[in-house]
Write a protein that holds these residues in place. Structure first.
Motif, PDB file in Angstrom:
ATOM      1  N   ASP A  83       0.842  -1.192   0.000  1.00  0.00           N
ATOM      2  CA  ASP A  83       0.000   0.000   0.000  1.00  0.00           C
ATOM      3  C   ASP A  83       0.882   1.247   0.000  1.00  0.00           C
ATOM      4  OD1 ASP A  83       0.930   0.372   2.599  1.00  0.00           O
ATOM      5  OD2 ASP A  83      -0.923  -0.304   3.549  1.00  0.00           O
ATOM      6  N   TRP A  84       0.243   2.428  -0.086  1.00  0.00           N
ATOM      7  CA  TRP A  84       0.996   3.671  -0.210  1.00  0.00           C
ATOM      8  C   TRP A  84       1.835   3.961   1.030  1.00  0.00           C
ATOM      9  CZ3 TRP A  84       3.469   6.712  -3.071  1.00  0.00           C
ATOM     10  CH2 TRP A  84       3.814   8.002  -2.666  1.00  0.00           C
ATOM     11  N   ASP A  85       1.349   3.601   2.191  1.00  0.00           N
ATOM     12  CA  ASP A  85       2.093   3.871   3.424  1.00  0.00           C
ATOM     13  C   ASP A  85       3.477   3.229   3.373  1.00  0.00           C
ATOM     14  OD1 ASP A  85       2.185   4.913   6.204  1.00  0.00           O
ATOM     15  OD2 ASP A  85       2.350   2.776   6.703  1.00  0.00           O
ATOM     16  N   GLN A 110      -6.603   0.174  -1.103  1.00  0.00           N
ATOM     17  CA  GLN A 110      -6.677   0.688   0.261  1.00  0.00           C
ATOM     18  C   GLN A 110      -7.821   1.692   0.345  1.00  0.00           C
ATOM     19  OE1 GLN A 110      -2.605   2.631  -0.216  1.00  0.00           O
ATOM     20  NE2 GLN A 110      -3.663   4.214   0.980  1.00  0.00           N
ATOM     21  N   VAL A 120      -9.724   4.979   0.330  1.00  0.00           N
ATOM     22  CA  VAL A 120      -9.453   6.322  -0.180  1.00  0.00           C
ATOM     23  C   VAL A 120     -10.770   7.082  -0.311  1.00  0.00           C
ATOM     24  CG1 VAL A 120      -7.349   5.710  -1.450  1.00  0.00           C
ATOM     25  CG2 VAL A 120      -9.580   5.539  -2.586  1.00  0.00           C
ATOM     26  N   LYS A 163      -8.047  11.742  -5.604  1.00  0.00           N
ATOM     27  CA  LYS A 163      -8.091  10.763  -4.518  1.00  0.00           C
ATOM     28  C   LYS A 163      -7.222  11.274  -3.365  1.00  0.00           C
ATOM     29  CE  LYS A 163      -8.307   6.644  -7.472  1.00  0.00           C
ATOM     30  NZ  LYS A 163      -7.499   5.482  -7.916  1.00  0.00           N
ATOM     31  N   GLU A 208      -6.355  10.241   1.068  1.00  0.00           N
ATOM     32  CA  GLU A 208      -6.573   9.274   2.139  1.00  0.00           C
ATOM     33  C   GLU A 208      -7.748   9.726   3.003  1.00  0.00           C
ATOM     34  OE1 GLU A 208      -2.352   7.293   3.142  1.00  0.00           O
ATOM     35  OE2 GLU A 208      -2.359   9.476   3.326  1.00  0.00           O
ATOM     36  N   PRO A 209      -8.446   8.811   3.670  1.00  0.00           N
ATOM     37  CA  PRO A 209      -9.644   9.155   4.430  1.00  0.00           C
ATOM     38  C   PRO A 209      -9.381  10.228   5.493  1.00  0.00           C
ATOM     39  CG  PRO A 209      -9.483   6.781   4.170  1.00  0.00           C
ATOM     40  CD  PRO A 209      -8.191   7.348   3.669  1.00  0.00           C
ATOM     41  N   ASP A 210     -10.244  11.233   5.522  1.00  0.00           N
ATOM     42  CA  ASP A 210     -10.180  12.310   6.507  1.00  0.00           C
ATOM     43  C   ASP A 210     -11.565  12.960   6.529  1.00  0.00           C
ATOM     44  OD1 ASP A 210      -9.874  14.981   7.648  1.00  0.00           O
ATOM     45  OD2 ASP A 210      -7.712  14.635   7.539  1.00  0.00           O
ATOM     46  N   GLU A 257     -16.313   7.082  -0.380  1.00  0.00           N
ATOM     47  CA  GLU A 257     -15.279   6.204   0.159  1.00  0.00           C
ATOM     48  C   GLU A 257     -15.206   4.943  -0.699  1.00  0.00           C
ATOM     49  OE1 GLU A 257     -15.765   5.422   4.285  1.00  0.00           O
ATOM     50  OE2 GLU A 257     -16.111   7.531   4.817  1.00  0.00           O
ATOM     51  N   ASN A 268     -12.319   1.521  -2.073  1.00  0.00           N
ATOM     52  CA  ASN A 268     -11.106   0.748  -1.808  1.00  0.00           C
ATOM     53  C   ASN A 268     -10.355   0.578  -3.129  1.00  0.00           C
ATOM     54  OD1 ASN A 268      -9.977  -0.437   0.634  1.00  0.00           O
ATOM     55  ND2 ASN A 268      -9.997  -2.382  -0.463  1.00  0.00           N
ATOM     56  N   PHE A 281      -3.721   3.668  -4.545  1.00  0.00           N
ATOM     57  CA  PHE A 281      -3.504   5.098  -4.313  1.00  0.00           C
ATOM     58  C   PHE A 281      -2.111   5.470  -4.809  1.00  0.00           C
ATOM     59  CE2 PHE A 281      -2.738   8.624  -1.040  1.00  0.00           C
ATOM     60  CZ  PHE A 281      -3.455   9.561  -1.768  1.00  0.00           C
TER      61      PHE A 281
END
Length: 233
Positions: free
Chosen positions: A28-30, A78, A80, A117, A119-121, A137, A139, A142
């Motif tokens: 994933d992006w992290d 993930q 997004v 896109k 990340e969730p916030d 939202e 999946n 990203f």
């Protein structure tokens, strides 16, 4: 653990058959924004990735292990937030405005022609909805922009040409329009650069003698700025 210290962006230079045979690793992006991390590939091998600092790993990149084996990176889906213009009264420009406000907050953004896109916030989601944008939202993979100075490669593409002018180009941009070394006046040519540029008549022209040819002076038209002129210098 197998050490990996080389990355080929998008498998550049590799034959398609080699890419097809390569093992894969889903990240994933992290993880992919780090230059040093551990991972397990599709063959169950433990990998220790040590890349130059600042390198961003993208989906489609190929890692080259110390034993010469290839590992193709897959961007893992993930959570997004997908941002699109309002279908009722929005416009594509709304995405530009949203990207501007998100960029001011240093939010990683994936830029696409018809959506963004992030990340969730929930705070950012509420802000975007007040700007008449649709936020959902999902999946998905990203791939945010890496920034103009990021090492490795960003989310865009690279042009293999420059914008210089070749030898046959009819002009260049390095010349001067001032009174430099290449701009000369004849010895008898004298003038100033005041707003009203005139050549005053000579004494001979002011009082012509009988039987002599006299040059009629030409007065240049000066440009006077009045109160309604829409430009200044």
């Amino acid at each position: 653990m197998i050490q990996v210290s080389k990355l080929l962006p998008q498998g550049q230079g590799l034959a398609p058959v080699l890419l097809k045979r390569a093992h894969t690793v889903e990240l994933d992006w992290d993880v992919r924004q780090k230059s040093r991390f551990a991972a397990t590939d599709s063959a169950g091998r433990e990998l220790g990735i040590f890349l130059p600092r600042g390198t961003l790993v993208r989906g489609g990149d190929v890692l080259v292990a110390e034993d010469g084996s290839l590992v193709r990176v897959v961007a893992a889906p993930q959570p997004v937030l997908v941002i699109t213009p309002c279908a009722t009264h929005g416009s594509p420009f709304d995405l530009t405005r949203a990207a501007y406000h998100l960029g001011n907050r240093h939010v990683p953004i994936e830029l696409q022609p018809d959506h963004l896109k992030i990340e969730p916030d929930h705070v950012l989601a509420d802000m975007l909805r007040t700007m008449h944008l649709t936020v959902t939202e999902q999946n998905l993979a990203f791939e945010p922009e890496g920034g103009a100075y990021a090492a490795g490669h960003g989310g865009g593409h690279h042009h293999g040409h420059d914008h210089g002018h070749g030898p046959d180009h009819g002009h260049e941009h390095g010349h001067h329009h001032g009174h430099g070394d290449h701009h000369e006046h004849a010895p008898d040519h004298s003038h100033d650069h005041s707003p009203l540029h005139t050549h005053a008549p000579t004494d001979a022209a002011a009082a012509p003698a009988r039987g002599r040819t006299v040059a009629i002076p030409v007065v240049a038209q000066g440009h006077v700025h009045g109160p309604h002129c829409n430009h200044d210098h």
